[in-house]
Design a protein around this motif. Structure first.
Motif, PDB file in Angstrom:
ATOM      1  N   ASP A 187       0.824  -1.206   0.000  1.00 16.64           N
ATOM      2  CA  ASP A 187       0.000   0.000   0.000  1.00 16.64           C
ATOM      3  C   ASP A 187       0.857   1.254   0.000  1.00 16.64           C
ATOM      4  N   GLY A 188       0.444   2.244  -0.785  1.00 12.66           N
ATOM      5  CA  GLY A 188       1.043   3.566  -0.760  1.00 12.66           C
ATOM      6  C   GLY A 188       2.535   3.560  -1.038  1.00 12.66           C
ATOM      7  N   ALA A 189       3.243   4.463  -0.361  1.00 10.55           N
ATOM      8  CA  ALA A 189       4.687   4.607  -0.574  1.00 10.55           C
ATOM      9  C   ALA A 189       5.478   3.438  -0.003  1.00 10.55           C
ATOM     10  N   GLU A 190       4.804   2.542   0.755  1.00 15.30           N
ATOM     11  CA  GLU A 190       5.471   1.349   1.271  1.00 15.30           C
ATOM     12  C   GLU A 190       5.410   0.176   0.280  1.00 15.30           C
ATOM     13  N   ALA A 238       8.279   6.717  12.126  1.00 16.50           N
ATOM     14  CA  ALA A 238       8.054   7.999  11.461  1.00 16.50           C
ATOM     15  C   ALA A 238       6.706   7.985  10.756  1.00 16.50           C
ATOM     16  N   ALA A 239       6.152   9.175  10.520  1.00 17.98           N
ATOM     17  CA  ALA A 239       4.816   9.288   9.951  1.00 17.98           C
ATOM     18  C   ALA A 239       4.716   8.630   8.577  1.00 17.98           C
ATOM     19  N   GLY A 240       5.797   8.648   7.807  1.00 13.93           N
ATOM     20  CA  GLY A 240       5.752   8.086   6.461  1.00 13.93           C
ATOM     21  C   GLY A 240       5.822   6.571   6.428  1.00 13.93           C
ATOM     22  N   GLY A 241       6.205   5.948   7.533  1.00 11.77           N
ATOM     23  CA  GLY A 241       6.304   4.490   7.572  1.00 11.77           C
ATOM     24  C   GLY A 241       7.539   3.988   6.849  1.00 11.77           C
TER      25      GLY A 241
END
Length: 348
Positions: free
Chosen positions: A34-37, A77-80
């Protein structure tokens, strides 16, 4: 023998009670979707005694979320676990994709503030945290009645005409124990001398960190990065403050060459799954032969609510004119250096 559930077990006694060992503890591998991960690989290690942590081959075999008894003790961190494809190497772009987690390795050619040395510009904390590992092995293996879990691999930092450093990392834990052992061997695989800077950015967070937490650094000298920063309070924690500005302290542990030293965080009321609280000590130890310095990052802000305990072979200032004062290491072609660290969790 494996110590679990208040008694000792042989290998055969344990295996007779489960369908597969991973019911109790062991290694499993995942991929984020999912997402940037998306595309980030994670390896989960569970010791069966309460400790669980994830290793990311995609991000230099660094350690992401870590828990004890189902409760986190690392900071995220917020970005994971952002995929390295989004990494910005220039300036302070590292901050956009730094995962937090239990460990972010800073290096291999540079750590600290952005700087220029050896004829090359280096961004904040170097590249290794955003470099995928290769030849990764994740395995659990019986040795008699002991079961060891190991994750290992190689991370290269290299550029044409820019040097070549190679890190071989091993992370080990044992079934029934709440300990992580980390061993890195860094080699200058190139044919010219290379600057080598290394900082182990361990990140501890809530609920290990509350106003009741006790922070103990190894004996030695300590000074704040900025002269106006008060020295008092580096060993205490506080409630989240949105206006708080980071404080950095430089420690120089008193140790004989090659001696191990330790820093620890003690939480007198660490939460349990049953709603009760128990004292817990988190002890980080390392060999000072290769890591003579210690950086402490105190950041009890809101959102960024984290304590960094960072053994290092260098300072935070990159490469000032007086390179010797920065504690920089230069590896000759074929030369290696070995780093040894251990994190131990001790319920009281």
């Amino acid at each position: 023998m494996v110590e679990l559930y208040g008694r000792s077990w042989t290998r055969r006694e344990l295996l007779a009670r489960v369908g597969r060992l991973e019911q109790i503890g062991g290694i499993r591998q995942f991929a984020c979707t999912d997402g940037a991960e998306r595309g980030v690989e994670l390896i989960q290690v569970r010791t069966g005694a309460g400790l669980s942590y994830t290793v990311s081959p995609t991000k230099g075999l660094d350690l992401s979320l870590a828990e004890f008894g189902g409760m986190p003790f690392s900071w995220q961190a917020a970005g994971g676990d952002v995929h390295p494809q989004y990494y910005e190497a220039q300036g302070t772009g590292w901050l956009r994709t730094a995962s937090g987690g239990l460990l972010m390795t800073c290096g291999l050619m540079h750590a600290g503030w952005p700087a220029e040395h050896s004829g090359h510009a280096h961004g904040l904390h170097g590249r290794v945290h955003h470099t995928p590992a290769r030849q990764v092995i994740a395995e659990g293996k019986w040795d008699g009645d002991d079961y060891e879990m190991k994750v290992s691999g190689i991370v290269d930092e290299t550029a044409l005409f820019g040097g070549h450093l190679r890190m071989h990392r091993e992370i080990t834990s044992r079934l029934g124990e709440n300990t992580i052992k980390l061993t890195d061997t860094v080699e200058n695989a190139g044919f010219e001398p290379s600057t080598h800077m290394m900082m182990y950015h361990f990140n501890f967070g809530f609920p290990l960190l509350t106003e009741d937490a006790e922070i103990v650094m190894p004996p030695g000298t300590v000074k704040p990065r900025e002269p106006e920063t008060p020295l008092a309070g580096y060993d205490r924690w506080q409630a989240p403050d949105p206006s708080y500005r980071e404080r950095v302290y430089f420690h120089r542990p008193e140790a004989q060459e090659g001696e191990w030293v330790s820093a620890y965080v003690r939480q007198p009321r660490f939460p349990q799954a049953d709603g009760q609280h128990r004292p817990l000590r988190m002890t980080l130890s390392w060999n000072t032969a290769a890591l003579p310095q210690l950086v402490q990052w105190k950041m009890p802000g809101a959102g960024a609510h984290v304590l960094g305990i960072e053994p290092a072979n260098c300072g935070m200032d990159g490469a000032p004119p007086d390179e010797a004062a920065a504690g920089r290491v230069v590896l000759q072609p074929g030369e290696t250096v070995r780093y040894e660290l251990e994190l131990k969790i001790s319920p009281e």
